[in-house]
Design a protein around this motif. Structure first.
Motif, PDB file in Angstrom:
ATOM      1  N   ALA A 165      15.716 -43.281  -2.653  1.00 21.84           N
ATOM      2  CA  ALA A 165      15.861 -42.798  -4.034  1.00 21.84           C
ATOM      3  C   ALA A 165      15.777 -41.276  -4.121  1.00 21.84           C
ATOM      4  O   ALA A 165      16.293 -40.676  -5.073  1.00 21.84           O
ATOM      5  N   GLN A 166      15.126 -40.642  -3.160  1.00 23.07           N
ATOM      6  CA  GLN A 166      15.021 -39.180  -3.136  1.00 23.07           C
ATOM      7  C   GLN A 166      16.154 -38.524  -2.340  1.00 23.07           C
ATOM      8  O   GLN A 166      16.144 -37.315  -2.111  1.00 23.07           O
ATOM      9  N   GLY A 167      17.119 -39.322  -1.902  1.00 20.71           N
ATOM     10  CA  GLY A 167      18.254 -38.772  -1.174  1.00 20.71           C
ATOM     11  C   GLY A 167      17.967 -38.439   0.277  1.00 20.71           C
ATOM     12  O   GLY A 167      18.705 -37.658   0.891  1.00 20.71           O
ATOM     13  N   ARG A 168      16.936 -39.080   0.857  1.00 21.19           N
ATOM     14  CA  ARG A 168      16.570 -38.806   2.245  1.00 21.19           C
ATOM     15  C   ARG A 168      17.155 -39.879   3.156  1.00 21.19           C
ATOM     16  O   ARG A 168      17.208 -41.056   2.804  1.00 21.19           O
ATOM     17  N   ALA A 169      17.578 -39.451   4.353  1.00 16.87           N
ATOM     18  CA  ALA A 169      18.169 -40.369   5.318  1.00 16.87           C
ATOM     19  C   ALA A 169      17.082 -41.150   6.042  1.00 16.87           C
ATOM     20  O   ALA A 169      15.938 -40.689   6.156  1.00 16.87           O
ATOM     21  N   PRO A 170      17.385 -42.347   6.537  1.00 18.24           N
ATOM     22  CA  PRO A 170      16.411 -43.110   7.330  1.00 18.24           C
ATOM     23  C   PRO A 170      15.973 -42.325   8.554  1.00 18.24           C
ATOM     24  O   PRO A 170      16.701 -41.455   9.050  1.00 18.24           O
ATOM     25  N   LYS A 171      14.822 -42.614   9.049  1.00 15.69           N
ATOM     26  CA  LYS A 171      14.280 -41.909  10.209  1.00 15.69           C
ATOM     27  C   LYS A 171      15.220 -42.055  11.407  1.00 15.69           C
ATOM     28  O   LYS A 171      15.714 -43.137  11.698  1.00 15.69           O
ATOM     29  N   GLY A 172      15.454 -40.967  12.085  1.00 17.65           N
ATOM     30  CA  GLY A 172      16.314 -40.974  13.256  1.00 17.65           C
ATOM     31  C   GLY A 172      17.784 -40.748  12.948  1.00 17.65           C
ATOM     32  O   GLY A 172      18.603 -40.650  13.864  1.00 17.65           O
ATOM     33  N   LEU A 173      18.145 -40.655  11.666  1.00 13.50           N
ATOM     34  CA  LEU A 173      19.525 -40.417  11.272  1.00 13.50           C
ATOM     35  C   LEU A 173      19.635 -39.103  10.502  1.00 13.50           C
ATOM     36  O   LEU A 173      18.658 -38.652   9.901  1.00 13.50           O
ATOM     37  N   THR A 174      20.789 -38.514  10.516  1.00 14.87           N
ATOM     38  CA  THR A 174      21.042 -37.257   9.812  1.00 14.87           C
ATOM     39  C   THR A 174      22.154 -37.471   8.796  1.00 14.87           C
ATOM     40  O   THR A 174      23.263 -37.893   9.162  1.00 14.87           O
ATOM     41  N   LEU A 203      33.195 -33.780   5.073  1.00 12.74           N
ATOM     42  CA  LEU A 203      32.526 -34.706   5.991  1.00 12.74           C
ATOM     43  C   LEU A 203      31.410 -35.397   5.229  1.00 12.74           C
ATOM     44  O   LEU A 203      30.607 -34.730   4.564  1.00 12.74           O
ATOM     45  N   THR A 204      31.349 -36.712   5.345  1.00  8.86           N
ATOM     46  CA  THR A 204      30.299 -37.458   4.649  1.00  8.86           C
ATOM     47  C   THR A 204      29.908 -38.674   5.481  1.00  8.86           C
ATOM     48  O   THR A 204      30.777 -39.368   6.022  1.00  8.86           O
ATOM     49  N   GLY A 205      28.609 -38.925   5.579  1.00  8.51           N
ATOM     50  CA  GLY A 205      28.129 -40.112   6.279  1.00  8.51           C
ATOM     51  C   GLY A 205      26.802 -39.863   6.967  1.00  8.51           C
ATOM     52  O   GLY A 205      26.211 -38.783   6.852  1.00  8.51           O
ATOM     53  N   LEU A 206      26.345 -40.865   7.677  1.00  7.80           N
ATOM     54  CA  LEU A 206      25.089 -40.777   8.428  1.00  7.80           C
ATOM     55  C   LEU A 206      25.402 -40.627   9.911  1.00  7.80           C
ATOM     56  O   LEU A 206      26.117 -41.459  10.492  1.00  7.80           O
ATOM     57  N   ALA A 207      24.866 -39.581  10.528  1.00 12.93           N
ATOM     58  CA  ALA A 207      25.067 -39.338  11.955  1.00 12.93           C
ATOM     59  C   ALA A 207      23.873 -39.897  12.722  1.00 12.93           C
ATOM     60  O   ALA A 207      22.730 -39.569  12.431  1.00 12.93           O
ATOM     61  N   GLY A 208      24.153 -40.749  13.679  1.00  6.94           N
ATOM     62  CA  GLY A 208      23.093 -41.340  14.478  1.00  6.94           C
ATOM     63  C   GLY A 208      23.572 -42.629  15.123  1.00  6.94           C
ATOM     64  O   GLY A 208      24.547 -43.247  14.678  1.00  6.94           O
ATOM     65  N   GLU A 209      22.867 -43.063  16.174  1.00  6.54           N
ATOM     66  CA  GLU A 209      23.311 -44.237  16.917  1.00  6.54           C
ATOM     67  C   GLU A 209      23.173 -45.525  16.115  1.00  6.54           C
ATOM     68  O   GLU A 209      23.902 -46.482  16.348  1.00  6.54           O
ATOM     69  N   ARG A 210      22.259 -45.582  15.170  1.00  8.54           N
ATOM     70  CA  ARG A 210      22.052 -46.813  14.386  1.00  8.54           C
ATOM     71  C   ARG A 210      22.749 -46.760  13.032  1.00  8.54           C
ATOM     72  O   ARG A 210      22.515 -47.616  12.183  1.00  8.54           O
ATOM     73  N   SER A 211      23.617 -45.795  12.845  1.00  9.09           N
ATOM     74  CA  SER A 211      24.243 -45.611  11.542  1.00  9.09           C
ATOM     75  C   SER A 211      25.230 -46.728  11.208  1.00  9.09           C
ATOM     76  O   SER A 211      26.053 -47.126  12.037  1.00  9.09           O
ATOM     77  N   LEU A 212      25.107 -47.223   9.985  1.00  7.53           N
ATOM     78  CA  LEU A 212      26.065 -48.185   9.454  1.00  7.53           C
ATOM     79  C   LEU A 212      27.097 -47.494   8.561  1.00  7.53           C
ATOM     80  O   LEU A 212      28.021 -48.142   8.063  1.00  7.53           O
ATOM     81  N   GLN A 213      26.891 -46.190   8.348  1.00 10.88           N
ATOM     82  CA  GLN A 213      27.816 -45.375   7.556  1.00 10.88           C
ATOM     83  C   GLN A 213      28.210 -44.151   8.380  1.00 10.88           C
ATOM     84  O   GLN A 213      27.722 -43.053   8.170  1.00 10.88           O
TER      85      GLN A 213
END
Length: 273
Positions: A165-174, A203-213
């Motif tokens: 809700a605060q616009g923060r990415a999950p841990k381990g993702l950017t 560019l838009t999305g989540l960067a990381g190995e576990r990213s679903l976006q």
């Protein structure tokens, strides 16, 4: 019968005009030396002209003349509007460029920089989004813009990108959200109001190995309505449409680690026409 060595010899002296060519090689070499001399002189003349013209500006692309005249001439030739050479402004407010010139070029520079701010990761967090709107918006239009942007970047949008809700990415993702202006075009400029179209890639999305976006690239055009108020160009409204998008290339997609590193290491720019 052959003559013996001790017999006297008779010599016949011909007139000068009838003398045989006793050294043909020597006389044939003179035309060759003359030709080489002419070639050398021509080469030196070409070199001298080239050096003399090296420092002269190109009348079509030089710095002489007004930016508007150069842009008009470039557009008339079919090459599109050329960069004006105006430098980005040096002042900022809340990290966003400000203090743009009261000109068409200044309005286009403002629009390009505001497009970057609207497309940044800060727009996905309530507090920084409100700061951006306060910084770039005309005070009379700020409440309406704030309501639109809260709806567009909050709620379902952050959830769709996997943010909290605060616009923060999950841990381990950017989380990546960047807008890069490719060009600007002024529409209906006046001293008080104008519209500027900003062609962008993003560019838009989540960067990381576990990213679903995963991070994806997009092409779109923002139309920003600006008003001259308080000694600066300020935003009053905006719209967005897709494209124009070029054909995708055949580059291999970066790994999650490479993309995360690029986002963290490469900064953005301040824009001018």
């Amino acid at each position: 019968m052959p003559l013996s060595d001790d017999q006297p010899h008779t010599r016949t002296r011909l007139p000068v005009g009838e003398q045989p060519f006793s050294q043909p090689g020597t006389r044939q070499a003179r035309p060759l030396r003359t030709l080489l001399t002419i070639v050398l002189v021509v080469a030196l003349l070409v070199l001298a002209i080239s050096i003399a013209n090296r420092g002269k500006p190109d009348p079509g692309n030089g710095t002489a003349g007004r930016p508007a005249d150069r842009a008009a001439a470039s557009a008339a030739s079919g090459a599109g509007p050329a960069p004006s050479g105006e430098q980005p402004v040096t002042t900022t407010v809340n990290g966003i460029a400000s203090g743009f010139p009261h000109t068409d070029q200044g309005a286009q520079s403002a629009a390009a920089n505001y497009a970057v701010a609207i497309g940044s990761t800060d727009m996905f967090r309530t507090d920084t989004r409100h700061t951006i709107v306060t910084t770039i918006a005309d005070p009379t239009a700020a409440p309406t813009l704030q309501a639109r942007l809260d709806q567009g970047f909050g709620g379902d949008t952050v959830t769709r990108y996997g943010l909290d809700a605060q616009g923060r990415a999950p841990k381990g993702l950017t989380f990546v959200s960047r807008t890069v202006p490719v060009g600007t075009k002024s529409v209906g400029y006046t001293d008080t109001e104008t519209k500027v179209e900003v062609w962008c890639t993003g560019l838009t999305g989540l960067a990381g190995e576990r990213s679903l976006q995963p991070v994806v690239a997009s092409w779109f055009t923002l139309t920003l309505s600006l008003r001259w108020t308080g000694g600066d160009w300020k935003l009053t409204d905006y719209t967005s449409r897709q494209g124009p998008a070029p054909m995708p290339g055949d580059e291999q997609a970066a790994t999650a680690e490479e993309l995360t590193g690029a986002v963290q290491q490469f900064g953005g720019f301040r824009y001018a026409r």
